[in-house]
Design a protein around this motif. Structure first.
Motif, PDB file in Angstrom:
ATOM      1  N   ALA A 143      11.911   6.609  22.938  1.00  0.00           N
ATOM      2  CA  ALA A 143      12.908   7.666  23.117  1.00  0.00           C
ATOM      3  C   ALA A 143      14.119   7.414  22.230  1.00  0.00           C
ATOM      4  N   GLU A 144      14.573   6.176  22.165  1.00  0.00           N
ATOM      5  CA  GLU A 144      15.701   5.824  21.294  1.00  0.00           C
ATOM      6  C   GLU A 144      15.344   6.066  19.828  1.00  0.00           C
ATOM      7  N   PHE A 145      14.126   5.711  19.448  1.00  0.00           N
ATOM      8  CA  PHE A 145      13.657   5.922  18.081  1.00  0.00           C
ATOM      9  C   PHE A 145      13.708   7.408  17.737  1.00  0.00           C
ATOM     10  N   PHE A 146      13.189   8.250  18.626  1.00  0.00           N
ATOM     11  CA  PHE A 146      13.179   9.685  18.350  1.00  0.00           C
ATOM     12  C   PHE A 146      14.583  10.282  18.407  1.00  0.00           C
ATOM     13  N   LYS A 147      15.468   9.712  19.193  1.00  0.00           N
ATOM     14  CA  LYS A 147      16.866  10.155  19.177  1.00  0.00           C
ATOM     15  C   LYS A 147      17.475   9.902  17.804  1.00  0.00           C
ATOM     16  N   THR A 148      17.134   8.782  17.218  1.00  0.00           N
ATOM     17  CA  THR A 148      17.622   8.462  15.876  1.00  0.00           C
ATOM     18  C   THR A 148      17.172   9.522  14.883  1.00  0.00           C
ATOM     19  N   LEU A 149      15.977  10.026  15.056  1.00  0.00           N
ATOM     20  CA  LEU A 149      15.448  11.057  14.161  1.00  0.00           C
ATOM     21  C   LEU A 149      15.970  12.451  14.505  1.00  0.00           C
ATOM     22  N   GLY A 150      16.726  12.564  15.584  1.00  0.00           N
ATOM     23  CA  GLY A 150      17.128  13.860  16.105  1.00  0.00           C
ATOM     24  C   GLY A 150      18.332  14.500  15.450  1.00  0.00           C
ATOM     25  N   HIS A 151      18.528  14.290  14.171  1.00  0.00           N
ATOM     26  CA  HIS A 151      19.634  14.940  13.463  1.00  0.00           C
ATOM     27  C   HIS A 151      19.100  15.506  12.149  1.00  0.00           C
ATOM     28  N   PRO A 152      19.384  16.779  11.860  1.00  0.00           N
ATOM     29  CA  PRO A 152      18.839  17.398  10.644  1.00  0.00           C
ATOM     30  C   PRO A 152      19.191  16.655   9.358  1.00  0.00           C
ATOM     31  N   ALA A 153      20.390  16.125   9.256  1.00  0.00           N
ATOM     32  CA  ALA A 153      20.775  15.407   8.026  1.00  0.00           C
ATOM     33  C   ALA A 153      19.940  14.146   7.866  1.00  0.00           C
ATOM     34  N   ARG A 154      19.666  13.457   8.967  1.00  0.00           N
ATOM     35  CA  ARG A 154      18.848  12.236   8.884  1.00  0.00           C
ATOM     36  C   ARG A 154      17.431  12.564   8.467  1.00  0.00           C
ATOM     37  N   ILE A 155      16.899  13.654   9.014  1.00  0.00           N
ATOM     38  CA  ILE A 155      15.546  14.064   8.620  1.00  0.00           C
ATOM     39  C   ILE A 155      15.523  14.416   7.138  1.00  0.00           C
ATOM     40  N   ARG A 156      16.530  15.137   6.672  1.00  0.00           N
ATOM     41  CA  ARG A 156      16.589  15.511   5.252  1.00  0.00           C
ATOM     42  C   ARG A 156      16.651  14.271   4.370  1.00  0.00           C
ATOM     43  N   VAL A 157      17.463  13.293   4.752  1.00  0.00           N
ATOM     44  CA  VAL A 157      17.555  12.037   3.994  1.00  0.00           C
ATOM     45  C   VAL A 157      16.191  11.364   3.941  1.00  0.00           C
ATOM     46  N   LEU A 158      15.527  11.274   5.075  1.00  0.00           N
ATOM     47  CA  LEU A 158      14.212  10.625   5.111  1.00  0.00           C
ATOM     48  C   LEU A 158      13.186  11.384   4.274  1.00  0.00           C
ATOM     49  N   GLU A 159      13.270  12.717   4.277  1.00  0.00           N
ATOM     50  CA  GLU A 159      12.378  13.508   3.426  1.00  0.00           C
ATOM     51  C   GLU A 159      12.613  13.186   1.950  1.00  0.00           C
ATOM     52  N   LEU A 160      13.877  13.123   1.551  1.00  0.00           N
ATOM     53  CA  LEU A 160      14.193  12.791   0.162  1.00  0.00           C
ATOM     54  C   LEU A 160      13.681  11.400  -0.194  1.00  0.00           C
ATOM     55  N   GLN A 182      25.473   8.957   8.653  1.00  0.00           N
ATOM     56  CA  GLN A 182      24.053   9.171   8.932  1.00  0.00           C
ATOM     57  C   GLN A 182      23.194   8.066   8.312  1.00  0.00           C
ATOM     58  N   LEU A 183      23.566   7.629   7.121  1.00  0.00           N
ATOM     59  CA  LEU A 183      22.840   6.521   6.490  1.00  0.00           C
ATOM     60  C   LEU A 183      23.010   5.232   7.294  1.00  0.00           C
ATOM     61  N   ALA A 184      24.180   5.037   7.849  1.00  0.00           N
ATOM     62  CA  ALA A 184      24.426   3.845   8.674  1.00  0.00           C
ATOM     63  C   ALA A 184      23.536   3.856   9.915  1.00  0.00           C
ATOM     64  N   VAL A 185      23.373   5.023  10.516  1.00  0.00           N
ATOM     65  CA  VAL A 185      22.487   5.141  11.690  1.00  0.00           C
ATOM     66  C   VAL A 185      21.059   4.769  11.298  1.00  0.00           C
ATOM     67  N   LEU A 186      20.610   5.281  10.157  1.00  0.00           N
ATOM     68  CA  LEU A 186      19.251   4.988   9.692  1.00  0.00           C
ATOM     69  C   LEU A 186      19.087   3.512   9.330  1.00  0.00           C
ATOM     70  N   ARG A 187      20.126   2.913   8.772  1.00  0.00           N
ATOM     71  CA  ARG A 187      20.078   1.472   8.463  1.00  0.00           C
ATOM     72  C   ARG A 187      19.979   0.645   9.738  1.00  0.00           C
ATOM     73  N   ARG A 188      20.824   0.976  10.732  1.00  0.00           N
ATOM     74  CA  ARG A 188      20.807   0.229  11.996  1.00  0.00           C
ATOM     75  C   ARG A 188      19.450   0.325  12.690  1.00  0.00           C
ATOM     76  N   ALA A 189      18.776   1.449  12.500  1.00  0.00           N
ATOM     77  CA  ALA A 189      17.455   1.645  13.101  1.00  0.00           C
ATOM     78  C   ALA A 189      16.345   1.033  12.246  1.00  0.00           C
ATOM     79  N   ASN A 190      16.725   0.414  11.137  1.00  0.00           N
ATOM     80  CA  ASN A 190      15.763  -0.212  10.214  1.00  0.00           C
ATOM     81  C   ASN A 190      14.755   0.784   9.645  1.00  0.00           C
ATOM     82  N   LEU A 191      15.202   2.012   9.438  1.00  0.00           N
ATOM     83  CA  LEU A 191      14.350   3.025   8.824  1.00  0.00           C
ATOM     84  C   LEU A 191      14.540   3.091   7.317  1.00  0.00           C
ATOM     85  N   VAL A 192      15.698   2.634   6.843  1.00  0.00           N
ATOM     86  CA  VAL A 192      15.977   2.607   5.409  1.00  0.00           C
ATOM     87  C   VAL A 192      16.516   1.234   5.021  1.00  0.00           C
ATOM     88  N   VAL A 193      16.368   0.936   3.745  1.00  0.00           N
ATOM     89  CA  VAL A 193      16.926  -0.294   3.182  1.00  0.00           C
ATOM     90  C   VAL A 193      17.764   0.085   1.962  1.00  0.00           C
TER      91      VAL A 193
END
Length: 109
Positions: free
Chosen positions: A10-27, A52-63
């Motif tokens: 649930a926490e993982f999917f909350k991290t993905l729950g923002h349009p800007a974060r999804i767009r960043v991950l798509e790019l 938004q990048l900081a959130v993705l970094r903390r979740a270890n989705l981006v480096v």
């Protein structure tokens, strides 16, 4: 005691729950990007993109990787791109079903 797996999911999917974060991950699914490259493509203010990048970094989705004064981002795992692809397939199916239902409703009138 550690959190149950469903709670972590649930926490993982909350991290993905923002349009800007999804767009960043798509790019980043396409290739590595510098922050300056992402700004016009994501369409948000620099400070907001940074958050938004900081959130993705903390979740270890981006480096990150530094190159001079530029910071380049990439996906931490290719599985993130796979997850986005599967989500797209699911949404395509849902939308196709809804379009069929709408067509059926219009046909009844």
């Amino acid at each position: 005691m550690s959190a149950p797996l469903y709670q972590l999911k649930a926490e993982f999917f909350k991290t993905l729950g923002h349009p800007a974060r999804i767009r960043v991950l798509e790019l980043l699914s396409e290739r590595e990007h510098a922050v300056s490259e992402m700004l016009p493509k994501v369409g948000i203010e620099p400070a907001h993109l940074s958050q938004q990048l900081a959130v993705l970094r903390r979740a270890n989705l981006v480096v990150t990787r530094r190159e001079g004064v530029s910071v380049h981002y990439s996906l931490a795992s290719p599985r993130v791109a796979e997850l986005l692809r599967v989500a797209r397939e699911i949404l395509s199916g849902v939308l196709a079903d809804q379009a069929k239902l709408l067509g059926d409703l219009h046909a009844e009138q």
